[in-house]
Design an enzyme around this catalytic site. Structure first.
Site, PDB file in Angstrom:
ATOM      1  N   GLY A   1      25.845   0.653  35.281  1.00  0.00           N
ATOM      2  CA  GLY A   1      26.866  -0.547  34.675  1.00  0.00           C
ATOM      3  C   GLY A   1      26.854  -0.095  33.189  1.00  0.00           C
ATOM      4  O   GLY A   1      26.464   0.913  32.762  1.00  0.00           O
ATOM      5  N   ARG A   2      27.168  -0.977  32.276  1.00  0.00           N
ATOM      6  CA  ARG A   2      27.071  -0.840  30.737  1.00  0.00           C
ATOM      7  C   ARG A   2      25.781  -0.276  30.496  1.00  0.00           C
ATOM      8  O   ARG A   2      25.505   0.590  29.575  1.00  0.00           O
ATOM      9  CB  ARG A   2      27.520  -1.903  30.127  1.00  0.00           C
ATOM     10  CG  ARG A   2      28.961  -2.537  30.069  1.00  0.00           C
ATOM     11  CD  ARG A   2      29.035  -3.518  29.206  1.00  0.00           C
ATOM     12  NE  ARG A   2      30.237  -4.148  29.142  1.00  0.00           N
ATOM     13  CZ  ARG A   2      30.782  -5.078  29.947  1.00  0.00           C
ATOM     14  NH1 ARG A   2      29.936  -5.538  30.996  1.00  0.00           N
ATOM     15  NH2 ARG A   2      31.931  -5.458  29.956  1.00  0.00           N
ATOM     16  N   ILE A   3      24.861  -1.324  30.868  1.00  0.00           N
ATOM     17  CA  ILE A   3      23.370  -0.932  30.418  1.00  0.00           C
ATOM     18  C   ILE A   3      22.711   0.085  30.883  1.00  0.00           C
ATOM     19  O   ILE A   3      22.096   1.218  30.217  1.00  0.00           O
ATOM     20  CB  ILE A   3      22.380  -2.052  30.633  1.00  0.00           C
ATOM     21  CG1 ILE A   3      22.755  -3.461  29.983  1.00  0.00           C
ATOM     22  CG2 ILE A   3      20.946  -1.954  30.344  1.00  0.00           C
ATOM     23  CD1 ILE A   3      22.267  -4.743  30.302  1.00  0.00           C
TER      24      ILE A   3
ATOM     25  N   ARG B   1      26.558   0.699  43.687  1.00  0.00           N
ATOM     26  CA  ARG B   1      27.597   0.539  45.089  1.00  0.00           C
ATOM     27  C   ARG B   1      28.441   1.469  45.041  1.00  0.00           C
ATOM     28  O   ARG B   1      29.076   1.758  46.145  1.00  0.00           O
ATOM     29  CB  ARG B   1      27.893  -1.080  44.917  1.00  0.00           C
ATOM     30  CG  ARG B   1      27.293  -1.873  45.868  1.00  0.00           C
ATOM     31  CD  ARG B   1      27.962  -3.254  45.859  1.00  0.00           C
ATOM     32  NE  ARG B   1      28.001  -3.557  44.496  1.00  0.00           N
ATOM     33  CZ  ARG B   1      28.786  -4.793  43.903  1.00  0.00           C
ATOM     34  NH1 ARG B   1      29.320  -5.563  44.766  1.00  0.00           N
ATOM     35  NH2 ARG B   1      28.802  -5.013  42.771  1.00  0.00           N
TER      36      ARG B   1
ATOM     37  N   ARG C   1      16.387  -7.458  37.084  1.00  0.00           N
ATOM     38  CA  ARG C   1      15.906  -8.591  37.392  1.00  0.00           C
ATOM     39  C   ARG C   1      14.662  -8.695  38.494  1.00  0.00           C
ATOM     40  O   ARG C   1      14.761  -7.618  39.335  1.00  0.00           O
ATOM     41  CB  ARG C   1      17.051  -9.418  38.392  1.00  0.00           C
ATOM     42  CG  ARG C   1      17.958  -9.939  37.535  1.00  0.00           C
ATOM     43  CD  ARG C   1      17.611 -11.026  36.624  1.00  0.00           C
ATOM     44  NE  ARG C   1      18.532 -11.726  35.836  1.00  0.00           N
ATOM     45  CZ  ARG C   1      18.982 -11.610  34.649  1.00  0.00           C
ATOM     46  NH1 ARG C   1      18.087 -10.588  33.922  1.00  0.00           N
ATOM     47  NH2 ARG C   1      19.811 -12.283  33.953  1.00  0.00           N
TER      48      ARG C   1
ATOM     49  N   GLU D   1       9.239 -15.412  37.867  1.00  0.00           N
ATOM     50  CA  GLU D   1       9.148 -15.697  36.301  1.00  0.00           C
ATOM     51  C   GLU D   1       8.976 -16.936  36.303  1.00  0.00           C
ATOM     52  O   GLU D   1       9.702 -17.776  36.826  1.00  0.00           O
ATOM     53  CB  GLU D   1      10.427 -15.170  35.626  1.00  0.00           C
ATOM     54  CG  GLU D   1      10.335 -13.929  35.182  1.00  0.00           C
ATOM     55  CD  GLU D   1      11.562 -13.172  34.443  1.00  0.00           C
ATOM     56  OE1 GLU D   1      12.272 -14.083  33.466  1.00  0.00           O
ATOM     57  OE2 GLU D   1      11.884 -12.289  34.839  1.00  0.00           O
TER      58      GLU D   1
ATOM     59  N   HIS E   1      10.188 -10.670  29.494  1.00  0.00           N
ATOM     60  CA  HIS E   1      11.797 -10.561  29.676  1.00  0.00           C
ATOM     61  C   HIS E   1      12.225 -10.618  28.252  1.00  0.00           C
ATOM     62  O   HIS E   1      12.707 -11.551  27.733  1.00  0.00           O
ATOM     63  CB  HIS E   1      11.975 -11.974  30.394  1.00  0.00           C
ATOM     64  CG  HIS E   1      13.392 -11.731  31.059  1.00  0.00           C
ATOM     65  ND1 HIS E   1      13.818 -12.453  32.116  1.00  0.00           N
ATOM     66  CD2 HIS E   1      14.623 -11.443  30.348  1.00  0.00           C
ATOM     67  CE1 HIS E   1      15.272 -12.311  32.440  1.00  0.00           C
ATOM     68  NE2 HIS E   1      15.661 -11.433  31.372  1.00  0.00           N
ATOM     69  N   ILE E   2      12.250  -9.630  27.399  1.00  0.00           N
ATOM     70  CA  ILE E   2      12.526  -9.442  25.947  1.00  0.00           C
ATOM     71  C   ILE E   2      13.609  -8.496  25.787  1.00  0.00           C
ATOM     72  O   ILE E   2      13.804  -8.055  24.836  1.00  0.00           O
ATOM     73  CB  ILE E   2      11.487  -9.140  25.177  1.00  0.00           C
ATOM     74  CG1 ILE E   2      10.660  -7.750  25.598  1.00  0.00           C
ATOM     75  CG2 ILE E   2      10.573 -10.361  24.896  1.00  0.00           C
ATOM     76  CD1 ILE E   2       9.590  -7.257  24.456  1.00  0.00           C
ATOM     77  N   GLY E   3      14.231  -7.949  26.998  1.00  0.00           N
ATOM     78  CA  GLY E   3      15.152  -6.868  27.006  1.00  0.00           C
ATOM     79  C   GLY E   3      16.321  -7.065  25.720  1.00  0.00           C
ATOM     80  O   GLY E   3      16.783  -6.140  25.207  1.00  0.00           O
TER      81      GLY E   3
HETATM   82  C1  GLV Z   1      19.239 -10.921  30.388  1.00  0.00           C
HETATM   83  O1  GLV Z   1      18.293 -10.742  31.190  1.00  0.00           O
HETATM   84  C2  GLV Z   1      20.387 -11.312  30.496  1.00  0.00           C
HETATM   85  O2  GLV Z   1      20.843 -11.138  31.801  1.00  0.00           O
HETATM   86  O3  GLV Z   1      21.092 -11.457  29.462  1.00  0.00           O
END
Ligand code: GLV
Length: 326
Positions: free
Chosen positions: A157-159, A179, A239, A268, A286-288
Site C-alpha cells: 500500500g502507501r507504506i 491481495r 501488525r 503487545e 511500536h515506534i513506526g
Molecule cells: C501505527 O501502527 C498506525 O497504524 O498508525
C-alpha cells in the site's frame, strides 16, 4: 451555543491539535500516561460526542453503547484493527484515521530496522558501550550485504510503496505480494508482483507492512519460515499478530531464517520471551511513526477529522463516512 464534549484518551496531543480542539470543542484529556481501563473509558465517554483515541484503545460495541451521544471516533493512527467498524457503522458513529501522515516515517523505521538487523547495529553498539572494543577484529559482528539483494514486501500500500522506493537506492530487486496487484506502486518503484510462495522463496529481506485482517492474521508461521531462505531477514512494521511470534523465535533458534527486526508484537506490549535473548533480533516498541514532525501532523489530522464530523462536514479520512451519509 455550547461546544461539543470530546474525550482524548492520552494526557496531551501536540500544540496545533490541542489549539484546534480547545477552540472548537470542550475537550477533556485523560490525566495519566497510561491507557485508560475499559471501565474508565466507558464512564468518561458517557456524555461525549467525540472521541480521539489511540491504537491501544479497544473500541467495540459495548464501549460504543456506553456513549449514546457519540458521533465520531477519531483514531490517532492509520491501522483500524482496534475499532469494530461494523459496530460503529451500525450505531451511526463515523470512524476516522490518519493515513498519509505517517507513510514516510514508518518506511524510514522499516529501513532502520532492516539495516540495524542486517548489520547488527544495536548489538555492536552495546558491545562498544560496555567497553568490550579492544581493536578491529575481522570476524566481529559479521552482518549481511544489502546492495543487489531481493527485497520482498508483504502489503504494497502507501507504506509498502515507500519502503520499496527506498530500496532503489540500494539497487535491489523488489518483489511484492498483495491481495491485488498495485500497478501504480509497480510503476513508481519497479517492483514485481509475485505469489505468496514466491515472495517467501525469493526474498533476502521480507518486510511485512500489511494491516491486520482475518486474512493476514497468523500468515507467517513455521510453515512459511521453512519456505524462506536460511539467510533471510524478516522485518515486521505492520501488525504483530500477522507473525506467530513463538514460531518465529523457534525458526531463529534453529537457523531456519537468519534474523528478524520487529516493531510490532503479537500480544503487545508483551514480547515473546525467547525473542529477548536471541542474537540476531532487533526489537523496537511500536515506534513506526514516532518522529516529532510526523506525530504532530497525525495529531492535527486526527483533531481536524474529529472537528469536521462534529460540525457536520466531511472528514479528511474515514472509511465509513460515505456509508453513513446514504
Ligand atoms: C501505527 O501502527 C498506525 O497504524 O498508525
Amino acid at each position: 451555543m455550547s461546544k461539543p464534549r470530546v474525550l482524548v484518551t492520552w494526557p496531551y496531543t501536540f500544540p496545533e491539535a490541542d489549539e484546534l480542539l480547545k477552540r472548537e470543542t470542550e475537550v477533556i484529556y485523560h490525566k495519566e500516561e497510561r491507557p485508560m481501563s475499559r471501565q474508565e473509558l466507558m464512564e468518561a465517554m458517557a456524555d461525549k460526542e467525540g472521541l480521539l483515541c489511540m491504537l491501544f484503545d479497544r473500541i467495540d460495541g459495548e464501549v460504543l453503547d456506553a456513549a449514546p451521544q457519540l458521533k465520531v471516533v477519531s483514531n490517532l493512527g492509520v491501522g483500524l484493527d482496534n475499532i469494530d467498524m461494523e459496530a460503529a457503522t451500525k450505531r451511526g458513529v463515523v470512524v476516522t484515521h490518519t493515513p498519509g501522515t505517517l507513510t514516510e516515517a514508518t518506511a524510514d523505521l522499516g529501513w532502520a530496522l532492516l539495516m540495524a538487523t542486517a548489520r547488527l547495529i544495536p548489538q555492536a553498539h552495546e558491545f562498544t558501550r560496555s567497553g568490550k572494543f579492544i581493536g578491529l577484529r575481522y570476524h566481529l559482528f559479521l552482518g549481511k550485504d544489502l546492495v543487489g539483494k531481493t527485497l520482498g514486501i508483504y502489503g504494497m500500500g502507501r507504506i509498502g510503496t515507500a519502503v520499496a522506493r527506498r530500496a532503489r537506492g540500494f539497487n535491489m530487486k523488489i518483489i511484492y505480494h498483495n491481495r491485488r496487484p498495485n500497478p501504480e506502486g509497480e510503476r513508481e518503484t519497479g517492483a514485481r508482483y509475485v505469489s505468496f510462495q514466491e515472495l517467501l522463496k525469493e526474498s533476502d529481506f521480507l518486510v511485512i507492512v500489511a494491516p491486520l485482517t482475518p486474512e493476514t492474521r497468523g500468515r507467517f508461521g513455521m510453515e512459511e519460515f521453512r519456505q524462506m531462505k536460511r539467510e533471510a531477514i524478516l522485518i515486521n512494521i505492520g501488525r504483530g499478530p500477522i507473525v506467530k511470534e513463538k514460531e518465529l523465535a523457534q525458526a531463529l533458534k534453529e537457523g531456519i531464517i537468519w534474523g528478524a527486526g520487529l516493531d510490532v508484537y503479537e500480544r503487545e506490549p508483551q514480547v515473546e520471551e525467547d525473542l529477548l535473548v536471541l542474537d540476531r533480533v532487533v526489537l523496537t516498541p511500536h515506534i513506526g511513526s514516532a518522529a516529532v514532525e510526523t506525530r504532530s501532523a497525525m495529531a492535527l489530522v486526527a483533531a481536524e477529522n474529529l472537528v469536521r464530523v462534529l460540525k457536520g462536514e466531511k472528514p479528511l479520512h474515514s472509511p465509513n463516512w460515505k456509508n453513513l451519509r446514504k
